[in-house]
Design an enzyme around this catalytic site. Sequence first.
Site, PDB file in Angstrom:
ATOM      1  N   ARG A  62       0.850  -1.209   0.000  1.00  0.00           N
ATOM      2  CA  ARG A  62       0.000   0.000   0.000  1.00  0.00           C
ATOM      3  C   ARG A  62       0.878   1.248   0.000  1.00  0.00           C
ATOM      4  O   ARG A  62       0.601   2.218  -0.691  1.00  0.00           O
ATOM      5  CB  ARG A  62      -0.958  -0.003   1.208  1.00  0.00           C
ATOM      6  CG  ARG A  62      -1.674   1.318   1.396  1.00  0.00           C
ATOM      7  CD  ARG A  62      -2.911   1.272   2.288  1.00  0.00           C
ATOM      8  NE  ARG A  62      -2.822   0.398   3.425  1.00  0.00           N
ATOM      9  CZ  ARG A  62      -2.107   0.622   4.532  1.00  0.00           C
ATOM     10  NH1 ARG A  62      -1.394   1.732   4.657  1.00  0.00           N
ATOM     11  NH2 ARG A  62      -2.096  -0.251   5.512  1.00  0.00           N
ATOM     12  N   TYR A 114     -16.615  17.458 -15.351  1.00  0.00           N
ATOM     13  CA  TYR A 114     -17.142  16.095 -15.258  1.00  0.00           C
ATOM     14  C   TYR A 114     -18.152  15.999 -14.109  1.00  0.00           C
ATOM     15  O   TYR A 114     -17.891  16.496 -13.005  1.00  0.00           O
ATOM     16  CB  TYR A 114     -15.979  15.112 -15.047  1.00  0.00           C
ATOM     17  CG  TYR A 114     -16.441  13.712 -14.752  1.00  0.00           C
ATOM     18  CD1 TYR A 114     -17.351  13.054 -15.583  1.00  0.00           C
ATOM     19  CD2 TYR A 114     -15.997  13.038 -13.625  1.00  0.00           C
ATOM     20  CE1 TYR A 114     -17.786  11.772 -15.305  1.00  0.00           C
ATOM     21  CE2 TYR A 114     -16.421  11.742 -13.342  1.00  0.00           C
ATOM     22  CZ  TYR A 114     -17.323  11.133 -14.188  1.00  0.00           C
ATOM     23  OH  TYR A 114     -17.769   9.867 -13.897  1.00  0.00           O
ATOM     24  N   ASP A 186      -7.395  19.393 -14.216  1.00  0.00           N
ATOM     25  CA  ASP A 186      -7.720  18.047 -14.661  1.00  0.00           C
ATOM     26  C   ASP A 186      -7.310  17.966 -16.129  1.00  0.00           C
ATOM     27  O   ASP A 186      -7.933  18.572 -16.997  1.00  0.00           O
ATOM     28  CB  ASP A 186      -9.218  17.783 -14.475  1.00  0.00           C
ATOM     29  CG  ASP A 186      -9.605  16.349 -14.825  1.00  0.00           C
ATOM     30  OD1 ASP A 186      -8.960  15.773 -15.711  1.00  0.00           O
ATOM     31  OD2 ASP A 186     -10.563  15.835 -14.224  1.00  0.00           O
ATOM     32  N   LYS A 211      -8.740   6.914 -18.953  1.00  0.00           N
ATOM     33  CA  LYS A 211      -9.045   7.438 -20.280  1.00  0.00           C
ATOM     34  C   LYS A 211      -7.834   7.279 -21.210  1.00  0.00           C
ATOM     35  O   LYS A 211      -7.404   6.178 -21.432  1.00  0.00           O
ATOM     36  CB  LYS A 211      -9.516   8.889 -20.134  1.00  0.00           C
ATOM     37  CG  LYS A 211     -10.633   9.060 -19.072  1.00  0.00           C
ATOM     38  CD  LYS A 211     -11.839   8.218 -19.419  1.00  0.00           C
ATOM     39  CE  LYS A 211     -13.017   8.282 -18.479  1.00  0.00           C
ATOM     40  NZ  LYS A 211     -12.837   8.424 -17.066  1.00  0.00           N
TER      41      LYS A 211
HETATM   42  O1  P1T Z   1     -13.750   7.453 -13.726  1.00  0.00           O
HETATM   43  P1  P1T Z   1     -12.540   7.889 -12.971  1.00  0.00           P
HETATM   44  O2  P1T Z   1     -11.277   7.200 -13.383  1.00  0.00           O
HETATM   45  O3  P1T Z   1     -12.745   7.904 -11.487  1.00  0.00           O
HETATM   46  O4  P1T Z   1     -12.267   9.428 -13.408  1.00  0.00           O
HETATM   47  C1  P1T Z   1     -13.155  10.467 -13.133  1.00  0.00           C
HETATM   48  C2  P1T Z   1     -12.983  11.560 -14.145  1.00  0.00           C
HETATM   49  C3  P1T Z   1     -12.213  12.664 -13.814  1.00  0.00           C
HETATM   50  N1  P1T Z   1     -12.007  13.673 -14.682  1.00  0.00           N
HETATM   51  C4  P1T Z   1     -12.546  13.656 -15.910  1.00  0.00           C
HETATM   52  C5  P1T Z   1     -12.317  14.809 -16.835  1.00  0.00           C
HETATM   53  C6  P1T Z   1     -13.328  12.573 -16.325  1.00  0.00           C
HETATM   54  O5  P1T Z   1     -13.839  12.576 -17.546  1.00  0.00           O
HETATM   55  C7  P1T Z   1     -13.564  11.489 -15.416  1.00  0.00           C
HETATM   56  C8  P1T Z   1     -14.416  10.343 -15.777  1.00  0.00           C
HETATM   57  N2  P1T Z   1     -15.262  10.552 -16.881  1.00  0.00           N
HETATM   58  C9  P1T Z   1     -16.128   9.654 -17.416  1.00  0.00           C
HETATM   59  C10 P1T Z   1     -16.293   8.415 -16.938  1.00  0.00           C
HETATM   60  C11 P1T Z   1     -16.893  10.119 -18.587  1.00  0.00           C
HETATM   61  O6  P1T Z   1     -17.460   9.297 -19.334  1.00  0.00           O
HETATM   62  O7  P1T Z   1     -16.934  11.343 -18.785  1.00  0.00           O
END
Ligand code: P1T
Length: 393
Positions: A62, A114, A186, A211
């Site tokens: 961890r 988001y 972000d 992503k």
């Molecule tokens: O899904 P996760 O890995 O927890 O990430 C969240 C997140 C944070 N910032 C941005 C700009 C994002 O697009 C996302 C997650 N977005 C999607 C799942 C979506 O379909 O827009």
Amino acid sequence: MGEMDDEMNDVSDRTCWGFETRAVHTGQEPDAASGAVVTPITLSTTFAQEGVGIHKGFEYSRSGNPTRAALEACLASLENAAFGFAFASGLAAEDNIIRLLQQGDRILLGNDAYGGTFRLISKVWSPLGFPWSAVDLTDIDALATKWPADTRMVWLETPTNPLLTCVDIEAIATLAHSHGALVVVDNTFATPYLQQPLTLGADIVVHSATKYLGGHSDVVGGFVALNDPTLADRIRFTQNAAGAIPAPFDCYLVLRGVKTLAVRMDRHCSNARAIVDLLVGHPAVDRVLYPQLPDHPGHAAASRQMRDFGGMVSFTCRGGEAAALEVVKHTTIFTLAESLGAVESLIEHPGLMTHASAAGSPLQVPASLVRLSVGIESSADLVADLAQALDRV
Ligand code: P1T
């Protein structure tokens, strides 16, 4: 010899390596024990100590894991950051950043972001005594005159999800720093290949590694990059203390994805351009949202701070929500699904899917909006697929 030699990179100096070279090699030297060229997936949860506290840099998985350390070194390098921390998801990474604040500290969130980020700030942290406001981060003058005195963090996406608004990182950083606030960017949509926010004055970069970094729709992950050693110590502490760490296999998958980030991004961008050309002339389409378009409100900022304009394209339909729902139902190669940034093209309706949690808030998105994550397939196939769906409405 001579002249040409002078221009050649000194490859023994790893800090001079180009982006693509660092993506393939940084943190990923051949394994010392076996010579394995691919970073091993170290599943061991614990690491032998010769004496108490005498070890090879790892104690318990961890707190630190060799596969995670390789990913953290590679991604930090790509963001031009001194420190990098991997998390179990993008939202886990965001949650750890918000833990840098004290009760009463305000977060300014862009009014286009988001839906999950909005939910985390407004539904998880706000009830615990962390005030927040949604603001237009593109109107610097208005922001400067209405700046809330208790602001300690500005949270911005650029380009934003899902409207592809682009925010001037340098201008926001100057304003926020003059008021003693941190700037979090972000960078999920742009990736470090297209934009490096720390170099533009941001304090912290956050990613959903789910992503483009992972790039293949097969791993959920998050990442935080930063330069300040005091803030890094605190993120390192909460990464371990709160424990939202990624599994070694997930780290391996992101690391593998990152190796091809540059070539994938080039293709995402060129395919997005082909899709934008179709959309701009199509009678079913009202507004096309893509930062390369000169009439896009973020065009100037994007042109200054991005290498290219990315693989995400959004548009509104003249026929409103009904038309948008018809279009997303009738594509074949574009799969109707949440998420983005992978090799395969996706289509979705943000109002009812990814941004449903923002309904009724300042971050609510238009009902006629369709979002595309343009993949790396043949551009002619993608254009034909979307054209036949649009021709129905
Ligand atoms: O899904 P996760 O890995 O927890 O990430 C969240 C997140 C944070 N910032 C941005 C700009 C994002 O697009 C996302 C997650 N977005 C999607 C799942 C979506 O379909 O827009």
